[in-house]
Write a protein that holds these residues in place. Structure first.
Motif, PDB file in Angstrom:
ATOM      1  N   ALA A  48       0.817  -1.219   0.000  1.00 29.46           N
ATOM      2  CA  ALA A  48       0.000   0.000   0.000  1.00 29.46           C
ATOM      3  C   ALA A  48       0.845   1.262   0.000  1.00 29.46           C
ATOM      4  CB  ALA A  48      -0.941  -0.001   1.196  1.00 29.46           C
ATOM      5  N   GLY A  49       2.171   1.110   0.073  1.00 30.01           N
ATOM      6  CA  GLY A  49       3.036   2.280  -0.009  1.00 30.01           C
ATOM      7  C   GLY A  49       3.670   2.673   1.303  1.00 30.01           C
ATOM      8  N   ASN A  50       3.681   1.791   2.288  1.00 24.66           N
ATOM      9  CA  ASN A  50       4.345   2.089   3.557  1.00 24.66           C
ATOM     10  C   ASN A  50       5.852   2.159   3.329  1.00 24.66           C
ATOM     11  OD1 ASN A  50       5.286   2.320   6.130  1.00 24.66           O
ATOM     12  ND2 ASN A  50       4.191   0.549   6.949  1.00 24.66           N
ATOM     13  N   GLN A  51       6.427   3.329   3.578  1.00 24.35           N
ATOM     14  CA  GLN A  51       7.840   3.520   3.302  1.00 24.35           C
ATOM     15  C   GLN A  51       8.736   2.974   4.412  1.00 24.35           C
ATOM     16  OE1 GLN A  51       8.804   4.702   0.370  1.00 24.35           O
ATOM     17  NE2 GLN A  51       6.641   4.939  -0.211  1.00 24.35           N
ATOM     18  N   ASP A  52       8.145   2.655   5.563  1.00 27.49           N
ATOM     19  CA  ASP A  52       8.958   2.173   6.682  1.00 27.49           C
ATOM     20  C   ASP A  52       9.353   0.718   6.531  1.00 27.49           C
ATOM     21  OD1 ASP A  52       8.776   4.643   7.902  1.00 27.49           O
ATOM     22  OD2 ASP A  52       6.940   4.112   8.983  1.00 27.49           O
ATOM     23  N   VAL A  53       8.616  -0.066   5.754  1.00 29.03           N
ATOM     24  CA  VAL A  53       8.888  -1.500   5.594  1.00 29.03           C
ATOM     25  C   VAL A  53       9.036  -1.798   4.117  1.00 29.03           C
ATOM     26  CG1 VAL A  53       8.073  -3.835   6.031  1.00 29.03           C
ATOM     27  CG2 VAL A  53       7.536  -2.009   7.659  1.00 29.03           C
ATOM     28  N   ASN A  54      10.188  -2.298   3.728  1.00 30.11           N
ATOM     29  CA  ASN A  54      10.399  -2.684   2.337  1.00 30.11           C
ATOM     30  C   ASN A  54      10.442  -4.207   2.226  1.00 30.11           C
ATOM     31  OD1 ASN A  54      12.910  -3.394   3.389  1.00 30.11           O
ATOM     32  ND2 ASN A  54      13.900  -1.521   2.637  1.00 30.11           N
ATOM     33  N   GLY A  55      10.744  -4.698   1.040  1.00 32.69           N
ATOM     34  CA  GLY A  55      10.741  -6.138   0.815  1.00 32.69           C
ATOM     35  C   GLY A  55      11.773  -6.869   1.644  1.00 32.69           C
ATOM     36  N   VAL A  56      12.958  -6.269   1.813  1.00 38.25           N
ATOM     37  CA  VAL A  56      14.009  -6.916   2.621  1.00 38.25           C
ATOM     38  C   VAL A  56      13.575  -7.024   4.078  1.00 38.25           C
ATOM     39  CG1 VAL A  56      16.392  -6.715   3.422  1.00 38.25           C
ATOM     40  CG2 VAL A  56      15.820  -6.114   1.054  1.00 38.25           C
ATOM     41  N   ALA A  57      13.000  -5.946   4.619  1.00 36.43           N
ATOM     42  CA  ALA A  57      12.538  -5.968   5.998  1.00 36.43           C
ATOM     43  C   ALA A  57      11.424  -6.999   6.191  1.00 36.43           C
ATOM     44  CB  ALA A  57      12.053  -4.583   6.413  1.00 36.43           C
ATOM     45  N   LEU A  58      10.535  -7.097   5.180  1.00 36.10           N
ATOM     46  CA  LEU A  58       9.466  -8.091   5.267  1.00 36.10           C
ATOM     47  C   LEU A  58      10.035  -9.503   5.260  1.00 36.10           C
ATOM     48  CD1 LEU A  58       6.431  -8.667   5.295  1.00 36.10           C
ATOM     49  CD2 LEU A  58       6.476  -8.617   2.787  1.00 36.10           C
ATOM     50  N   PHE A  59      11.042  -9.732   4.448  1.00 37.91           N
ATOM     51  CA  PHE A  59      11.679 -11.057   4.399  1.00 37.91           C
ATOM     52  C   PHE A  59      12.351 -11.381   5.739  1.00 37.91           C
ATOM     53  CE2 PHE A  59      15.430 -13.713   3.597  1.00 37.91           C
ATOM     54  CZ  PHE A  59      14.838 -14.811   3.002  1.00 37.91           C
ATOM     55  N   MET A  60      13.036 -10.403   6.318  1.00 36.29           N
ATOM     56  CA  MET A  60      13.693 -10.617   7.608  1.00 36.29           C
ATOM     57  C   MET A  60      12.663 -10.858   8.710  1.00 36.29           C
ATOM     58  SD  MET A  60      16.742  -7.776   7.454  1.00 36.29           S
ATOM     59  CE  MET A  60      17.310  -8.226   9.094  1.00 36.29           C
TER      60      MET A  60
END
Length: 380
Positions: free
Chosen positions: A131-143
């Motif tokens: 949805a465009g949350n700049q605080d969490v990117n794909g790498v952070a989601l993977f971690m």
């Protein structure tokens, strides 16, 4: 070294105290990490700050109930954490509360629920990222996914470990109960059988032959005294360790003569033979050999109607063999409670064997082989 020893003696809190320490620690961590709205220039209105503090208190306070309602607590912590991160401008460590709650779900053995809650949290964060949350990117989601998988795995590992320890303790308790029951059966059964035989003889002879009746009563007195002595020694294993009550050494092959005399007093002609070089045996072997002879002679006096019994003890370098034969009714002896299964268990526990069946010249025979080359300490 003294300091290390002092730390080693420190006892960690348990039960309610452990729960209180955990809740307090997570709450302190979350509050300290979320103090930024109260210092410096404000970036969010006070109602939002108050709401965030309420979410911190709710998520941390719910951990107190994680043992009784692990799934509800995990879902509540997840909801409070989600509201906190969606409304707060500052990022605090409140995620720790959700991680602890998720671990509790897996540690309670609710693996499917833990996986579902972890997946729900990852999906929710993923939706926010898309949805465009700049605080969490794909790498952070993977971690984050990796961390949650590790938390669930650790919780399930703890549950498996606790289940294993519980099963080991249950089996050990069951084996101990069986050992004590077998010991009591052997001690009580032998002497009670002799008392029963002698009392019957005394009743029949008290008028016709008072002298023989007196002999039978004397044998009853001796058997009852011996039964009480061995019963006290056996019950000593149930006492607490710190009682330090003196107990007699366990019986062994050196006391088989007492069993022979007891059986003779019941009217059975018992002969004992020993071959090989007698040597000190481990305590458990001595006790097993004694109990096998004792139970065999008990069965003879109670069931076989035998008039003669032969007890043979053969010593070998790494084992001792025992054979008890009689001239009674032979293999037809199938009375319940004869203790043959208990004798067989004693032999198997030492890595040996016990065989029962008809004797070479009729009657009944009990043959046992008890290995003792197992490194156990000999009886002193």
């Amino acid at each position: 070294m003294v300091l290390i020893g002092s730390f080693a003696r420190v006892r960690l809190p348990r039960g309610r105290w452990a729960d209180a320490a955990l809740v307090g620690g997570v709450f302190a961590l979350a509050v300290v990490g979320g103090m930024r709205p109260l210092m410096g220039e404000r970036e969010e209105p006070w109602p939002v700050t108050v709401l965030d503090l309420a979410m911190i208190a709710a998520a941390c306070g719910a951990l107190w109930f994680r043992r009784r309602r692990p799934v509800a607590v995990a879902l509540g912590a997840l909801a409070a954490t989600a509201v906190y991160y969606l409304t707060s401008v500052y990022d605090g460590p409140l995620l720790v509360a959700f991680v602890v709650a998720l671990y509790a779900v897996a540690a309670q053995g609710l693996l499917r629920a833990a996986v579902a809650i972890a997946a729900l949290s990852v999906v929710a964060v993923g939706i926010g990222t898309l949805a465009g949350n700049q605080d969490v990117n794909g790498v952070a989601l993977f971690m984050l996914t990796g961390w949650l998988v590790a938390v669930v795995a650790l919780g399930w590992l703890r549950h498996s470990r606790q289940a294993y320890v519980h099963e080991v303790e249950r089996r050990a308790a069951g084996e101990e109960r069986l050992r004590i029951a077998r010991e009591l059966h052997d001690v009580i059964g032998h002497h009670i059988s002799l008392i029963s035989v002698q009392s019957t003889a005394a009743l029949h002879r008290i008028e016709k032959d008072p002298a023989q009746a007196g002999t039978a009563l004397a044998a009853i007195k001796s058997s009852s005294r011996e039964a009480l002595r061995e019963l006290r020694a056996t019950l000593g294993v149930l006492r607490q360790v710190d009682e330090e009550a003196p107990t007699a050494p366990p019986p062994g092959l050196a006391r088989i003569g007492e069993l022979v005399e007891s059986a003779r007093s019941a009217g059975v002609d018992v002969r004992a033979h020993t071959s090989g070089e007698p040597e000190p045996l481990p305590t458990e072997v001595e006790l097993a050999a004694y109990r096998i002879v004792q139970e065999s002679l008990t069965n003879v006096t109670r069931h076989s109607r035998a008039t003669a019994v032969t007890v043979r003890v053969s010593y070998a370098p790494r084992e001792v063999r025992i054979e008890i034969t009689d001239n009674g009714r032979g293999p037809a002896r199938t009375a319940p409670g004869s203790g043959i299964s208990g004798m067989r268990e004693r032999a198997r526990a030492l890595g040996g064997e016990l065989i029962t069946g008809p004797g070479r010249d009729g009657g009944f025979a009990v043959r046992a082989r008890l290995p003792h080359g197992n490194g156990a300490s000999p009886q002193s």
